[in-house]
Design a protein around this motif. Structure first.
Motif, PDB file in Angstrom:
ATOM      1  N   ALA A 113     -16.118   1.824  -0.700  1.00 27.04           N
ATOM      2  CA  ALA A 113     -17.399   1.768  -1.184  1.00 27.04           C
ATOM      3  C   ALA A 113     -17.188   1.402  -2.660  1.00 27.04           C
ATOM      4  O   ALA A 113     -18.251   0.851  -3.300  1.00 27.04           O
ATOM      5  N   ASP A 114     -16.217   1.640  -3.333  1.00 27.32           N
ATOM      6  CA  ASP A 114     -15.854   1.170  -4.776  1.00 27.32           C
ATOM      7  C   ASP A 114     -15.258  -0.260  -4.737  1.00 27.32           C
ATOM      8  O   ASP A 114     -14.921  -0.674  -5.873  1.00 27.32           O
ATOM      9  N   GLY A 115     -15.173  -0.798  -3.496  1.00 27.21           N
ATOM     10  CA  GLY A 115     -14.773  -2.324  -3.685  1.00 27.21           C
ATOM     11  C   GLY A 115     -13.228  -2.611  -3.568  1.00 27.21           C
ATOM     12  O   GLY A 115     -12.567  -3.492  -3.971  1.00 27.21           O
ATOM     13  N   HIS A 116     -12.491  -1.089  -3.406  1.00 27.30           N
ATOM     14  CA  HIS A 116     -11.134  -1.211  -3.490  1.00 27.30           C
ATOM     15  C   HIS A 116     -10.352  -1.312  -1.856  1.00 27.30           C
ATOM     16  O   HIS A 116     -10.772  -0.821  -1.180  1.00 27.30           O
ATOM     17  N   ARG A 117      -9.305  -2.155  -1.901  1.00 27.40           N
ATOM     18  CA  ARG A 117      -8.511  -2.146  -0.685  1.00 27.40           C
ATOM     19  C   ARG A 117      -7.410  -1.311  -0.869  1.00 27.40           C
ATOM     20  O   ARG A 117      -7.029  -0.897  -1.813  1.00 27.40           O
ATOM     21  N   GLY A 118      -6.971  -1.254   0.456  1.00 28.15           N
ATOM     22  CA  GLY A 118      -5.628  -0.276   0.851  1.00 28.15           C
ATOM     23  C   GLY A 118      -6.112   1.267   0.911  1.00 28.15           C
ATOM     24  O   GLY A 118      -5.022   1.996   1.282  1.00 28.15           O
ATOM     25  N   THR A 119      -7.317   1.587   1.199  1.00 27.58           N
ATOM     26  CA  THR A 119      -7.727   2.779   1.719  1.00 27.58           C
ATOM     27  C   THR A 119      -8.180   2.898   2.975  1.00 27.58           C
ATOM     28  O   THR A 119      -8.137   4.075   3.905  1.00 27.58           O
ATOM     29  N   LEU A 120      -8.739   1.840   3.633  1.00 25.28           N
ATOM     30  CA  LEU A 120      -9.342   1.664   4.853  1.00 25.28           C
ATOM     31  C   LEU A 120      -8.717   0.767   5.817  1.00 25.28           C
ATOM     32  O   LEU A 120      -9.019  -0.295   6.121  1.00 25.28           O
ATOM     33  N   GLY A 121      -7.460   1.477   6.179  1.00 22.45           N
ATOM     34  CA  GLY A 121      -6.753   0.558   7.333  1.00 22.45           C
ATOM     35  C   GLY A 121      -5.912  -0.592   6.670  1.00 22.45           C
ATOM     36  O   GLY A 121      -5.630  -0.484   5.419  1.00 22.45           O
ATOM     37  N   GLY A 122      -5.123  -1.442   7.307  1.00 24.09           N
ATOM     38  CA  GLY A 122      -4.298  -2.280   6.898  1.00 24.09           C
ATOM     39  C   GLY A 122      -2.837  -1.646   6.938  1.00 24.09           C
ATOM     40  O   GLY A 122      -2.423  -0.818   7.352  1.00 24.09           O
ATOM     41  N   TRP A 123      -2.020  -2.814   7.047  1.00 22.44           N
ATOM     42  CA  TRP A 123      -0.361  -2.726   7.195  1.00 22.44           C
ATOM     43  C   TRP A 123      -0.007  -1.732   6.247  1.00 22.44           C
ATOM     44  O   TRP A 123       0.693  -0.775   6.723  1.00 22.44           O
ATOM     45  N   ARG A 124      -0.181  -1.923   4.980  1.00 21.28           N
ATOM     46  CA  ARG A 124       0.242  -1.171   3.806  1.00 21.28           C
ATOM     47  C   ARG A 124      -0.187   0.449   4.224  1.00 21.28           C
ATOM     48  O   ARG A 124       0.847   1.257   3.912  1.00 21.28           O
ATOM     49  N   MET A 125      -1.328   0.419   4.244  1.00 23.01           N
ATOM     50  CA  MET A 125      -1.937   1.843   4.320  1.00 23.01           C
ATOM     51  C   MET A 125      -1.449   2.670   5.511  1.00 23.01           C
ATOM     52  O   MET A 125      -1.091   3.936   5.619  1.00 23.01           O
ATOM     53  N   ARG A 126      -1.174   1.958   6.527  1.00 27.35           N
ATOM     54  CA  ARG A 126      -0.624   2.554   7.937  1.00 27.35           C
ATOM     55  C   ARG A 126       0.961   3.016   8.030  1.00 27.35           C
ATOM     56  O   ARG A 126       1.496   3.552   8.737  1.00 27.35           O
ATOM     57  N   GLY A 127       1.600   2.644   6.827  1.00 26.46           N
ATOM     58  CA  GLY A 127       2.877   3.019   6.442  1.00 26.46           C
ATOM     59  C   GLY A 127       3.807   2.160   6.981  1.00 26.46           C
ATOM     60  O   GLY A 127       4.943   2.581   7.492  1.00 26.46           O
ATOM     61  N   LEU A 128       3.541   0.925   7.415  1.00 26.44           N
ATOM     62  CA  LEU A 128       4.425   0.012   8.247  1.00 26.44           C
ATOM     63  C   LEU A 128       5.512  -0.613   7.178  1.00 26.44           C
ATOM     64  O   LEU A 128       5.105  -0.503   6.038  1.00 26.44           O
ATOM     65  N   PRO A 129       6.481  -1.230   7.479  1.00 28.45           N
ATOM     66  CA  PRO A 129       7.401  -1.570   6.497  1.00 28.45           C
ATOM     67  C   PRO A 129       7.060  -2.661   5.521  1.00 28.45           C
ATOM     68  O   PRO A 129       6.194  -3.508   6.048  1.00 28.45           O
ATOM     69  N   TRP A 130       6.986  -2.514   4.360  1.00 26.64           N
ATOM     70  CA  TRP A 130       6.485  -3.575   3.288  1.00 26.64           C
ATOM     71  C   TRP A 130       7.311  -3.331   1.913  1.00 26.64           C
ATOM     72  O   TRP A 130       7.971  -2.349   1.744  1.00 26.64           O
TER      73      TRP A 130
END
Length: 133
Positions: A113-130
């Motif tokens: 809602a604040d226009g920020h990525r990284g908290t609603l799904g995605g490779w990085r948020m799911r704790g996969l290797p990066w």
């Protein structure tokens, strides 16, 4: 929606993409720009083949040859920031004769809602290797 309607082999979750990549069943092609990889983060072992050129956003003229070389005869899973550019790239890779899958949610997921990525799904948020430089 059938694969013919999508124009590529299908959509897969980040977890499935990671499993396929780790087992050697697929090659990951990251279609984000080199700047995104350097500043936001990257997946170890993924092959970088930008879909668009930065800053013009023109389609990368080297994409076709680079994605064919990256595939090495295997199926490919395509990753971008949010899972949008990777759809277009998967469609193009399919036109080139490759078995191409789009990774849902991308590396950073949807904007909150604040226009920020990284908290609603995605490779990085799911704790996969990066990693980050």
């Amino acid at each position: 929606m059938s694969n013919n309607e999508l124009g590529y082999a299908g959509d897969i979750t980040p977890d499935t993409a990671n499993e396929w990549m780790q087992s050697g069943a697929a090659v990951m092609v990251d279609v984000r720009s080199e700047a995104e990889l350097a500043w936001v983060g990257f997946v170890p072992g993924a092959v970088s083949v930008p879909w668009k050129q930065w800053p013009s956003t023109a389609i990368n003229p080297a994409f076709d040859e680079a994605v064919k070389a990256a595939a090495k005869g295997q199926k490919i899973v395509l990753l971008c920031r949010s899972g949008v550019r990777s759809i277009a790239a998967a469609q193009r890779a399919t036109q080139l004769g490759l078995e191409a899958y789009n990774i849902l949610e991308g590396f950073e997921g949807d904007a909150n809602a604040d226009g920020h990525r990284g908290t609603l799904g995605g490779w990085r948020m799911r704790g996969l290797p990066w990693r980050q430089n």
